[in-house]
Design an enzyme around this catalytic site. Structure first.
Site: not given
Lengths: 405, 405
Positions: A143, A337, A89, A247, A335, A340, A220, A297, A91-93, A366
């Protein structure tokens, strides 16, 4: 970077994203490795879970260990021993959610680190420079992320700044690529004289493209649909490699978020990947794909794992619950994984209630597997034109909440 | 359980210990999994490091999750998904180091949990019952561990109690085996009539032996060599499967500990495995093997890992040291562990100083590998009659302290 839509089922898209660090099947969920570490896992454990791309945070990495060190050590891939794709990203957020901000100006943002209060500056040019020098595959435009609840006029003003910063981010990325390409040509003794001019131009373009990260723009506009329409048109009209919806998931009710996503996604360019930032629950991923989103994400699977909240095929469970104390069954019998396959609910509860570090490790394995496996199922269902029925049965199954299923 | 000494080099022994959960090459270091979890690792990660036996703590497991639950869930092996051998201590050491003791009587010890103050009782019979019901391969006799600095008369009194408790531990183990064997015979319709009486007796003995854990006695006596001699004779004369030296590494200076170890080890039965409890540093392991010790356990590699102290071929290092900040080299270039194969000193320092959980995971993998690899080298050097020169070069290498070696 290349992107191709391979199949469609309604608005849902099954695609393929090609980067210098491998090909990514979309729709995709990107595990979050804030500080170049997906919390609780070694890079080898992360690789074994199968993600083709992960996300790191520019804000966190610029503070610790810093871009100079990362560049000196060969970039963030080499730093953490990860050979697949990385998106950062801008860095804006984090600036607006974590840092103590001193001044937002047209030029950029002066802020103080949330760690030790030391002063920093971020701007479109600086953010792109950091992301490029870290050697990531996909960078995000710088942003401004307006808080939920701001009035239309304030959001419009913020959006306009994001649009000007988007243009500057794009110019900075292109300049970085050209500069690196030029110094690379110089090192290699300049371009070959006497070649076909059109081949030379193509080679130079390819060198520029591989000398800097792909860059995504960010739409945005808060919860104001007219602003989202305008932002989608402006950002979608620029020469970005992909477009994100930013946003969202900043405190608004879920139905407002999906009003924005369902409204905005169809306005984005068909031929570019669409990324819904910071979202969300398994239901959100399924609903986001239904709206035409390709990339997601979220810290939710990894953060919840450390808090003992686990995602299963029958909904969310809290592993500390006393009803698991003597339960010999795998957490989720459906599952596959490592967790599990190898340990019981009773053992997971024992590790969690006693504060064992291995609880975070097992739980993270998991939860991430659950997310990544969900995306595999989503991709298969789009390819076989059965996404609609998959979505219906998924949503009804997780609402059953039956740990004894 | 069977034990065979395969080779000797001076007092050092290269042996093989056979249990129901596999064969163990000695000298061996046993990683400590206090609460049925070697801290920071999944059972799969532990298995990948290659140990053939691990240690769990009876005191901790009887409090959390409790022996009833462990037995109901199929024992501690099944609980944690571990198919190799497990040794448990008897709880004696933790009683005197952790619990709040109400009364030590001939019968046993009344104490309060260090977790919530709730009352418990441990005795030779109760400790053996718990260890046997947890299904471990090797149990330890219940002993009293006197504090460092007690006068000769007090240590002598404590030792005499340990000897009486040793005899009761052995009787309890045998009774448990016979009882389990009898109920197993009953389930299977009784012993076969008309068989050869000597074969029947042998079959019954074997059934009894596999129905209860092997049992090791513990030599006490503090730093008083006359008491150690007496204790070695008494415990060594009982029908234990192995003999341990207990009551060391409780605060005494290192030279006093080795005076005790070097004095006591040769007094122990030749044909039984010898276990030095709770020891120690890599140097201690090398010196312990030189004294004729076959088995070791210690929290040092795992606990130090979580504190950022790492063992290398050139000595101990603190990974948070600023000199590692930009160091791209593996922690120990001579080491083949996952950590040294995949990440740099700079990355390990970054994870540690930023409190990432993965720091504990990487550091634990390295430190345990270092210990286990050291034991491999020790075993090879004994087999090839070069242990003396191995020991000399090892001790000189680790004292070099050169991270740039």
């Amino acid at each position: 970077m290349k992107f191709a839509v391979l199949a469609r089922d309604g608005a849902a898209r099954r695609g393929e994203l090609t980067t210098a660090h491998g090909t990514i099947q979309t729709p995709v969920f990107m595990p979050v490795g804030t500080l170049a570490s997906v919390k609780s896992l070694t890079t080898e454990q992360l690789r074994a879970l199968g993600p083709e791309i992960m996300l790191c945070n520019t804000y966190h990495l610029m503070l610790r260990p810093g871009v100079d060190l990362l560049e000196q050590l060969g970039g963030v891939h080499r730093f953490m021993g990860w050979d697949r794709a990385i998106l950062t990203d801008s860095g804006g957020f984090q600036l607006f959610s974590l840092a103590s901000i001193r001044k937002i100006k047209e030029e950029g943002v002066e802020f103080r680190s949330h760690i030790d209060g030391s002063p920093y500056f971020l701007s479109p040019e600086r953010s792109i420079e950091i992301q490029a020098r870290m050697g990531v595959d996909i960078a995000m435009a710088f942003d401004e992320c307006p808080a939920y609840g701001l009035a239309h006029a304030e959001v419009a003003k913020s959006m306009a700044l994001t649009h000007r910063w988007a243009a500057r981010s794009l110019a900075a990325r292109n300049a970085f690529g050209e500069q690196r390409a030029a110094s690379s040509e110089q090192e290699n003794g300049g371009s070959h004289a006497g070649g076909d001019p059109s081949l030379l131009l193509a080679a130079r373009r390819s060198l520029i493209a591989t000398s800097a990260p792909a860059l995504f723009g960010i739409v945005q506009g808060g919860i104001h649909l007219d602003l989202r329409r305008e932002s989608a048109a402006v950002i979608g009209g620029m020469d970005f490699d992909g477009v994100a919806i930013g946003g969202v998931s900043v405190g608004e009710p879920k139905h407002e978020m999906f009003e924005v996503v369902n409204f905005t996604a169809p306005l984005l360019p068909e031929e570019k990947p669409r990324y819904l930032m910071g979202v969300g629950t398994p239901e959100d991923l399924v609903n986001g794909v239904a709206a035409g989103i390709d990339m997601f994400d979220c810290v939710m699977p990894t953060r919840n794992a450390r808090n003992g909240t686990l995602f299963t095929s029958f909904g969310k469970v809290s592993i500390k619950n006393a009803r698991f104390a003597a339960d010999p069954r795998p957490l989720d019998p459906r599952c596959q994984c490592l967790t599990c396959r190898t340990v019981s609910r009773a053992y997971l509860r024992h590790l969690f209630v006693n504060g064992e570090i291995a609880a975070s490790v097992y739980n993270t394995i998991h939860n991430l597997w659950h997310y990544l496996d969900l995306m595999r199922s989503i991709r298969q269902s789009i390819a076989s034109k059965s996404f609609g029925s998959f979505r219906d049965s998924f949503l009804s199954r997780i609402s059953s909440g039956d740990a004894d299923a």
